[in-house]
Design an enzyme around this catalytic site. Structure first.
Site, short mmCIF file in Angstrom:
data_model
loop_
_atom_site.label_atom_id
_atom_site.label_comp_id
_atom_site.label_asym_id
_atom_site.label_seq_id
_atom_site.Cartn_x
_atom_site.Cartn_y
_atom_site.Cartn_z
N SER A 1 0.80 -1.23 0.00
CA SER A 1 0.00 0.00 0.00
C SER A 1 0.83 1.27 0.00
CB SER A 1 -0.93 0.01 1.20
OG SER A 1 -1.76 -1.12 1.14
N THR A 2 2.11 1.18 0.37
CA THR A 2 2.91 2.40 0.31
C THR A 2 2.92 2.95 -1.11
OG1 THR A 2 4.87 1.05 0.01
CG2 THR A 2 4.44 1.82 2.24
#
Lengths: 388, 568
Positions: free
Chosen positions: B288-289
């Site tokens: 998700s970064t």
């Protein structure tokens, strides 16, 4: 300076004005260089033998006193006296040479030395110059008068000497004596055919020495075989020469000489090269060359046939001995037990060379009667003879 | 010839003519002898000249010494603290061929160095070699005692050894050198490739102290990060942890650590399995970064604005695949909500609104493909498809199906937060002006401002709460990427990532922290990134921010100021 005065005819004055001073000077220079080189070469050997650092240097210098004494003393003699002295020395030294075979001390596989009263003596060193003089005399006599069996007597003497030397065995001295004799024959005017035959015999002799004597064949084998085997001395000698380069490492700076077993004697030349450099060595070679050139030039001018032959033989012997030593040092020929005249440490060798050079100086002295006969200086006289 | 002269006369009486002929003959022969002698002496002189011209092979000075004493530049951190230095110590060697008395040498040396086995010593010293080591690295006192023995063939050489005072603290940055002082890893290897080798070739680096090199590292921060990562390994029973902090204005790496690591003073320890530098030499699906990346690009384009809303009510389907949300809200979400709730569906929709090819081009612009830019030789090329399929682009938008190095991610975060300028990372000190010249504008200032708001928002209200100690204005994004085990994503094995920037109102530093396969710390904690990588980030920032001149400030107006005009 009045002992050199020409006013009165003293022995010393006469000697001073007739002796060949260039030759004398060169010989003294050689002795001086010998001292210098012993400083470089001998301390390491002395230390290794657990003697004092100065042991060989002091002895070397002390030895020069009798050496100079013998040389100058003999040079005072007339050719006739010198001849008688040479005859005497030859007789005594041949007896001693024979004695080495019976009571000699064996050193490094050869029986060459006589020891008495703590001193050792190598008779073959004295045989060499004495033989040169006597052989010269015998050949001169043979040339003057055909009824003198000069060649036969010379051959007889030669045979005895060579026989004894081979029994020791001492191939180096044998070769030197044979070469001296061959040179004499050559100068006495032997025909080129005989030279060819003798040359062939010489090669045969060397071959048989190689085949008969294990230590000779080993040396030649290791010489030819490159750096295999035990030519440790030669390897170290070359290393020492290369170490110094042209200008040397400076006094006390060379390292390789420490590992040269005979740095003070037979290998003094390469040992000193490390410190003084090759240029210095070349100067030394030049000096020896000068002695040979001067000696032969002087011999050539002598009127007396005996003096001419004997002087040439002595000079050639001196030159050959030096050349053999030098060539061993620079690994051009396999090692021989041969000293560098006046430079290597060794009592017998030094006195014997002094004896030979003394006779050379005695023979090459200017003879007033020779110059007076023609009224011309000696050199012109010789030219006149040649023109004739 | 002479015989002919004799026999012609036939009598013993000498005739004057005969005498003269004889004289001429012998004189000629003496001249010939002289000629022969001259030749002999010329040969001797020639041979001497050849010997004089031979060069002495000095097997020691010429060959081995430079390698042994080769000095390397001192490596300093950005504040002048020593990271790697040369220390000199005498080592004892012998030249057996120059040893005169073996017994004496063995006797005397073993008196000074009783630890040296006599039998070994004797075997070493015996022979004809030119060089053998006896003992490396003696004390000055031992050297003095041996010097006093005055043994020939025994000598010393001053050896230079590389020493890393910090031990493993900066191991992956510094790397190590081998026995011959040649760099084999890290900056040491880089220096050799770049210049030291050249200097050593030129003979300049031998006895001269080289100019010290300042790295961009701040040893204090490096130490703090190293400690916290080490702590994380135990705390979360992780197989690895790694972190990197970068100055967003200059691209300088302030700290970088990857555990397990090694001690550069014992380079062999680096060879153990799993001790590679995960920041530059490991590529990961960073999860998700990546949503930060996707949204920043979309906001930069005119296709999506911060006020847009996206339908996240149901999963996105691609043929038989269906992608849903982890914290599903199942409603229409605004862009900040997509980010805050880390909605996969929303992110895919944003990316689709923008266009997959634009997304791929943007990844390239942010240097998220290819090989990371860094001085270290240990780096791995990111694995990003050249073109995205529909489903490939969808998964890539939330950080799956592509793997990049954490270093590339932190550089991208720096660019997104610093006003939109990508600056290549470096391990050497860099002037801010040089950094500006190197920089490339990748997104607009406006998009960067929006992103700062979103990052801070996520730290305040979203998954980044645990990572944001009060007062430092931390913004960040979690990422929990499930690992592929036997071809399937596993929920038990995951990689937790936290990417952060602080302070958000005026960004100075960006940081990425990785915890590989973390376990929950206790029963009440989770295994997602916020619980581990996030916590580690918070702890590190708390420790290092004051050192870096970022002082805590609890003024709430700073957060308000971040809100974009369109949302006020």
């Amino acid at each position: 300076m009045n002992i050199f005065s020409r006013d009165r005819k003293t022995l010393i004055a006469e000697w001073w004005w007739t002796v060949d001073r260039e030759l004398l000077g060169a010989l003294f220079a050689l002795m001086g260089i010998g001292i210098l080189m012993s400083f470089a070469a001998s301390p390491a050997v002395a230390e290794r033998l657990k003697l004092g650092e100065w042991h060989f240097i002091i002895r070397h210098m002390l030895l020069l006193i009798p050496t100079i004494g013998v040389m100058l003393g003999v040079s005072l003699m007339t050719p006739r006296q010198a001849r008688f002295l040479a005859l005497g020395v030859l007789g005594v030294s041949m007896v001693l040479l024979a004695a080495t075979l019976v009571v000699g001390t064996e050193i490094k596989g050869s029986q060459r030395w006589l020891s008495f009263a703590g001193q050792s003596l190598q008779p073959s060193e004295f045989v060499k110059p004495a033989f040169a003089v006597i052989a010269g005399w015998l050949m001169a006599e043979r040339m003057r008068r055909t009824d003198v069996p000069g060649h036969a007597i010379t051959l007889g003497l030669l045979g005895m000497i060579v026989g004894m030397l081979i029994l020791q065995p001492d191939v180096g001295q044998t070769v030197l004596i044979l070469l001296t004799w061959a040179a004499l024959l050559f100068i006495a005017g032997i025909s080129w055919w005989v030279i060819a035959v003798l040359g062939g015999l010489g090669i045969a002799g060397i071959t048989s020495a190689y085949l008969l004597f294990p230590h000779v064949s080993r040396r030649i084998d290791t010489f030819l075989g490159g750096d295999s085997g035990d030519n440790y001395q030669v390897e170290k000698a070359l290393q020492s020469l290369v170490e110094g380069g042209w200008f040397g490492r400076g006094p006390g700076e060379a390292v390789t000489k420490r590992f040269l077993p005979d740095a003070h004697a037979d290998f003094v030349f390469s040992a000193a090269a490390g410190e003084f450099g090759i240029l210095f060595c070349m100067a030394l070679v030049g000096l020896i060359g000068f002695v040979v050139w001067r000696g032969l030039s002087r011999a050539q001018l002598l009127n007396d046939l005996f003096a001419r032959l004997a002087a040439s033989a002595l000079v050639i012997q001196f030159g050959l001995q030096s050349a053999i030593n030098l060539m061993v040092n620079i690994n051009l020929i396999p090692p021989k037990g041969m000293t560098l005249p006046f430079v290597s440490y060794g009592g017998t060798s030094m006195i014997a060379v002094a004896f030979g050079m003394g006779i050379l100086l005695a023979l090459t002295r200017r003879k007033p009667q020779e110059a007076i006969a023609s009224g011309l200086p000696l050199e012109r006289e010789a030219l006149r003879h040649e023109a004739a | 010839m002479s015989d002919a002269a004799f026999s012609a006369s036939g009598s013993p009486i000498t005739i004057e003519g005969v005498q003269k002929a004889r004289g001429a003959l012998t004189r000629n022969r003496i001249k010939l002898a002289l000629l022969f002698a001259s030749l002999l002496f010329v040969v001797i002189l020639g041979r001497l000249a050849l010997l004089a011209m031979e060069t002495v092979e000095d097997d020691f000075v010429g060959q081995e010494r430079p390698a042994l004493t080769a000095s390397r530049p001192t490596l300093l951190d950005r504040n002048g603290q020593q990271l790697a230095i040369d220390i000199q110590s005498p080592s004892l060697f012998a030249e057996p061929r120059n040893i005169v008395d073996l017994d004496e040498a063995v006797e005397k040396i073993s008196r000074v160095l009783p630890d040296l086995d006599r039998k070994f010593l004797r075997e070493r010293l015996d022979g004809d070699e030119g060089f053998v080591w006896l003992q490396r690295e003696l004390t000055p006192a031992q050297q003095d005692s041996i010097m006093r023995l005055g043994l020939p063939g025994i000598d010393f050489v001053t050896e230079t050894r590389r020493f890393y005072p910090g031990g493993p603290v900066a191991s992956h940055i510094l790397g190590a050198v081998n026995v011959d002082n040649v760099g084999i890893a890290g900056i040491e290897a880089y220096l050799d490739r770049e210049e030291v080798a050249l200097l050593q070739d030129l003979g300049l680096a031998r006895d001269r102290t080289l100019e010290p090199k300042n790295l961009s590292i701040d040893l204090r921060v490096q130490h703090a990060m190293h400690r916290e990562l080490k702590d994380a390994l135990e705390r979360y029973q992780a197989i690895a942890s790694a972190g990197v902090m970068i100055d967003v204005r200059t691209g300088e790496i302030i700290a970088m650590a990857s555990l397990p690591d090694f001690d550069p003073n014992d380079p062999a320890s680096a060879l153990e399995e799993g001790r590679y530098n995960r920041i530059t030499a490991g590529t990961f699906e960073l999860g998700s970064t990546f949503k930060t990346v996707t949204i920043s690009g979309a906001l930069d384009s005119s296709a999506v604005s911060i006020t847009d809303r996206f339908d996240a009510t149901s999963a996105v389907r691609f043929g038989r695949f269906s992608i849903g949300d982890f914290h599903g809200k199942n409603r229409v979400l605004s862009v900040p909500e997509v980010y805050k709730y880390s909605s996969n569906i929303g992110t895919i929709k944003i990316m689709q609104a923008w266009g997959k090819d634009n997304y791929r081009a943007y990844l390239h612009k942010l240097h998220l493909d290819g090989t990371p830019t860094i001085e270290l030789p240990e780096k791995k090329t990111a694995n990003v498809p050249k073109t995205f399929s529909e489903v490939g682009a969808a998964t890539a938008s939330f950080g799956h199906g592509l793997s990049v190095t954490p270093l590339q991610l932190v550089a991208a975060y720096a660019a997104i937060a610093n006003g939109g300028t990508y600056i290549p990372p470096t391990l050497f000190k860099r002037d801010p002006i040089d950094a500006q010249i190197l920089g490339e504008q990748v997104i607009s200032k406006r998009a960067s401002d929006d992103m700062r708001y979103l990052l801070r928002l996520n730290a305040l209200e979203g998954s980044g709460r645990r990572a944001a100690p009060d007062g430092y204005m931390v913004g960040g994004k979690t990422g929990t990427a499930e690992k592929v085990v036997d071809g399937r994503y596993s929920s038990a094995k995951s990689l937790a990532v936290f990417a952060s920037v602080f302070p958000m109102d005026s960004p100075r530093y960006a940081m990425v922290i990785l915890v590989d396969e973390p376990q929950p710390e206790n029963e009440r904690s989770g295994r997602t990134a916020a619980w581990n990588a996030g916590d580690v980030t918070g702890r590190i920032i708390e420790r290092v921010a004051p050192m870096l001149g970022v002082l805590p400030d609890f003024d709430e107006n700073r957060d308000v100021a971040l809100v974009p005009a369109a949302l006020q």
